[in-house]
Design a protein around this motif. Sequence first.
Motif, PDB file in Angstrom:
ATOM      1  N   ILE A  48       0.837  -1.201   0.000  1.00 27.50           N
ATOM      2  CA  ILE A  48       0.000   0.000   0.000  1.00 27.50           C
ATOM      3  C   ILE A  48       0.874   1.255   0.000  1.00 27.50           C
ATOM      4  CG2 ILE A  48      -1.648   1.319   1.389  1.00 27.50           C
ATOM      5  CD1 ILE A  48      -2.863  -1.393   2.206  1.00 27.50           C
ATOM      6  N   LEU A  49       1.959   1.250   0.769  1.00 30.60           N
ATOM      7  CA  LEU A  49       2.872   2.388   0.771  1.00 30.60           C
ATOM      8  C   LEU A  49       3.523   2.594  -0.591  1.00 30.60           C
ATOM      9  CD1 LEU A  49       4.683   2.112   4.214  1.00 30.60           C
ATOM     10  CD2 LEU A  49       3.097   3.871   3.478  1.00 30.60           C
ATOM     11  N   LEU A  50       3.882   1.516  -1.259  1.00 32.50           N
ATOM     12  CA  LEU A  50       4.471   1.645  -2.595  1.00 32.50           C
ATOM     13  C   LEU A  50       3.471   2.216  -3.595  1.00 32.50           C
ATOM     14  CD1 LEU A  50       6.707  -1.482  -3.191  1.00 32.50           C
ATOM     15  CD2 LEU A  50       7.374   0.883  -3.009  1.00 32.50           C
ATOM     16  N   ILE A  51       2.232   1.777  -3.514  1.00 29.99           N
ATOM     17  CA  ILE A  51       1.212   2.307  -4.414  1.00 29.99           C
ATOM     18  C   ILE A  51       0.996   3.793  -4.146  1.00 29.99           C
ATOM     19  CG2 ILE A  51      -1.251   2.210  -4.978  1.00 29.99           C
ATOM     20  CD1 ILE A  51      -1.052  -0.840  -4.514  1.00 29.99           C
ATOM     21  N   GLY A  52       0.940   4.168  -2.869  1.00 23.90           N
ATOM     22  CA  GLY A  52       0.784   5.581  -2.525  1.00 23.90           C
ATOM     23  C   GLY A  52       1.954   6.423  -2.986  1.00 23.90           C
ATOM     24  N   ALA A  53       3.167   5.916  -2.832  1.00 23.67           N
ATOM     25  CA  ALA A  53       4.352   6.658  -3.260  1.00 23.67           C
ATOM     26  C   ALA A  53       4.384   6.821  -4.773  1.00 23.67           C
ATOM     27  CB  ALA A  53       5.611   5.944  -2.790  1.00 23.67           C
ATOM     28  N   THR A  54       4.021   5.783  -5.490  1.00 21.82           N
ATOM     29  CA  THR A  54       3.994   5.866  -6.945  1.00 21.82           C
ATOM     30  C   THR A  54       2.947   6.864  -7.410  1.00 21.82           C
ATOM     31  OG1 THR A  54       4.677   3.550  -7.060  1.00 21.82           O
ATOM     32  CG2 THR A  54       3.756   4.519  -9.051  1.00 21.82           C
ATOM     33  N   TYR A  55       1.793   6.840  -6.802  1.00 17.86           N
ATOM     34  CA  TYR A  55       0.742   7.778  -7.161  1.00 17.86           C
ATOM     35  C   TYR A  55       1.172   9.221  -6.891  1.00 17.86           C
ATOM     36  CZ  TYR A  55      -3.673  10.284  -7.118  1.00 17.86           C
ATOM     37  OH  TYR A  55      -4.646  11.193  -7.346  1.00 17.86           O
ATOM     38  N   ARG A  56       1.757   9.464  -5.713  1.00 12.30           N
ATOM     39  CA  ARG A  56       2.184  10.828  -5.376  1.00 12.30           C
ATOM     40  C   ARG A  56       3.287  11.310  -6.301  1.00 12.30           C
ATOM     41  NH1 ARG A  56       1.709  12.437   0.705  1.00 12.30           N
ATOM     42  NH2 ARG A  56       2.945  14.125  -0.152  1.00 12.30           N
ATOM     43  N   ALA A  57       4.213  10.435  -6.652  1.00 11.73           N
ATOM     44  CA  ALA A  57       5.297  10.830  -7.547  1.00 11.73           C
ATOM     45  C   ALA A  57       4.771  11.128  -8.944  1.00 11.73           C
ATOM     46  CB  ALA A  57       6.359   9.742  -7.592  1.00 11.73           C
ATOM     47  N   LEU A  58       3.848  10.317  -9.425  1.00 16.67           N
ATOM     48  CA  LEU A  58       3.304  10.546 -10.763  1.00 16.67           C
ATOM     49  C   LEU A  58       2.428  11.793 -10.814  1.00 16.67           C
ATOM     50  CD1 LEU A  58       2.505   6.923 -11.921  1.00 16.67           C
ATOM     51  CD2 LEU A  58       4.354   8.406 -12.679  1.00 16.67           C
ATOM     52  N   VAL A  59       1.722  12.092  -9.758  1.00 12.51           N
ATOM     53  CA  VAL A  59       0.925  13.318  -9.712  1.00 12.51           C
ATOM     54  C   VAL A  59       1.845  14.526  -9.665  1.00 12.51           C
ATOM     55  CG1 VAL A  59      -0.613  14.659  -8.226  1.00 12.51           C
ATOM     56  CG2 VAL A  59      -1.152  12.305  -8.750  1.00 12.51           C
TER      57      VAL A  59
END
Length: 80
Positions: A63-74
């Motif tokens: 879940i942390l990896l998904i959140g980090a990827t989403y924040r970086a892509l945004v």
Amino acid sequence: MQYKNSAGLFVGGISLILASPLITFIGFAFGTRMAFDNGSTELDLPFLVIASIGGLLAIVGIILLIGATYRALVKIDAMR
């Protein structure tokens, strides 16, 4: 240089994903050893709880990896 929140989430996620198999293995190995070695002791249950906590840590890491990827892509406007 200022660190971004997504980098911290990414490092935390990777750390949890890498640590969870080790925690799960230790819990299962010692739990089954205690269960089969001496059935009268109640030490097998805490180790099996530790093993299940290791599995939960893996889920939290994903879940942390998904959140980090989403924040970086945004942040780089790749998802807008």
